[in-house]
Write an enzyme that holds these catalytic residues in place. Sequence first.
Site, short mmCIF file in Angstrom:
data_model
loop_
_atom_site.label_atom_id
_atom_site.label_comp_id
_atom_site.label_asym_id
_atom_site.label_seq_id
_atom_site.Cartn_x
_atom_site.Cartn_y
_atom_site.Cartn_z
CE LYS A 253 -10.47 104.77 20.64
NZ LYS A 253 -10.24 103.33 20.84
CG HIS A 277 -10.40 98.81 22.57
ND1 HIS A 277 -11.53 99.50 22.22
CD2 HIS A 277 -10.47 98.63 23.92
CE1 HIS A 277 -12.26 99.73 23.31
NE2 HIS A 277 -11.62 99.22 24.35
N GLY A 309 -3.14 104.66 20.27
CA GLY A 309 -2.40 103.46 20.64
C GLY A 309 -0.91 103.68 20.75
NE ARG A 312 2.45 104.04 27.12
CZ ARG A 312 1.30 103.73 26.54
NH1 ARG A 312 0.66 104.66 25.81
NH2 ARG A 312 0.77 102.54 26.65
N GLY A 331 -4.79 107.31 26.02
CA GLY A 331 -5.60 106.60 27.00
C GLY A 331 -4.84 106.30 28.27
NE ARG A 332 -2.95 99.92 28.56
CZ ARG A 332 -3.25 99.37 27.39
NH1 ARG A 332 -2.92 100.00 26.27
NH2 ARG A 332 -3.88 98.21 27.33
#
Length: 407
Positions: A253, A277, A309, A312, A331-332
């Site tokens: 990654k 990241h 990355g 959404r 992730g987020r």
Amino acid sequence: MTEWFESVAQAQHRARKRLPASVYSALVAGSERGLTASDNTAAFGELGFAPHVAGLFDERDLSTTLMGQPLSFPVMISPTGVQAVHPDGEVAVARAAAARGISMGLSLFASKPIEEVVAANPQTFFQVHWVGSRELLGHMLDRARAAGAVGLILTMDWSFSEGRDWGSPVIPERLDVRATIRLAPEVLARPRWLARWACAGAYPDLTAPNLAPPGGPAPTFFAAYREWMSTPLPSWEDIAWLREQWGGPFMLKGISRIDDALLAVDAGVTAISVSNHGGNNLDGSPASIRVLPAIAEAVGDQVEIALDGGIRRGSDVAKALALGARAVLIGRAYLWGLAANGQAGVENVLDILRGGLDSTVLGLGHSSVHTLGPTDVVVPPGFTRTNQLPGWVYPTPIGVRDTEQRG
């Protein structure tokens, strides 16, 4: 239904309202000016679609596989550390992923031990950083095998950049009396978050249980972080060694360059994740989606490609697939869902992404995600980025380069 939300943006809004300021700030922070973190999301908005109006398919197949694991749709949970947004942390995320038929990525710096997470989702990939000695790394791999992890993710897209132009949140080494007093005002301002932890009879655990040495206690997160930062940096030969030690599905990654992608293929990895990241590597690096097309063209079908990355929306997933990814890592987005409503919030986020992807595949006139391609996307001039310059020469394979050629 009062906890249900219609978009990832709404999940983020609720997370911001419910989390202490320091916790929320840690989720959204990017390196230095945050240029890369912002570009990760903004770049998707520059891409358009070329939809069809007739001959569409009543049914769409969204399923795929990544590193041998079936996915009900091409999304995987990206490993993120210390999930203090909810008492159930990574276990809740793993359960949500299992309920929606996708794989879980577990961080080395997670707040829950790998054994509990694999029990919640048998499709769990264990993430490691190059930390400590080869002996310690071997111990972590043995533990992951014994727990039943289906694959390994080696995360390399981190440059040890600590700078934040707007300031980093102050996170304590331990939640002792002094830290509790200092953080009390912002915690008391978020009574629902505090009540969750009180009902669980726990408090945010700032240790790293998956980094515990054989027979020893788990280090604090920052003790583990300091050991990681003090570990000599790995070479491509080290990466190949780790891949051989694992002997199973292996993702590298953090790829953002063509030459690194080719060296990863040479190291024998199963998959690469095109990633920066989440904007926490070198600030000013291009958005992952901007470098994806050139990397996908360079490596072809020699390795599976994921993208991490800025995802959404389900339409973002479709754009990544059309430009060369097999699946995406989020992730987020799922952390905001976790903060908003625990396991159900993560499932909510996954349902939003799946629904958006299905609508996009329908509008583009496809019956399967596997037939998405570059002609489905309108790419404006100057959108893509590449490190390949005129006269560029392919990197020398591992075992032939000398020390000066590494990296």
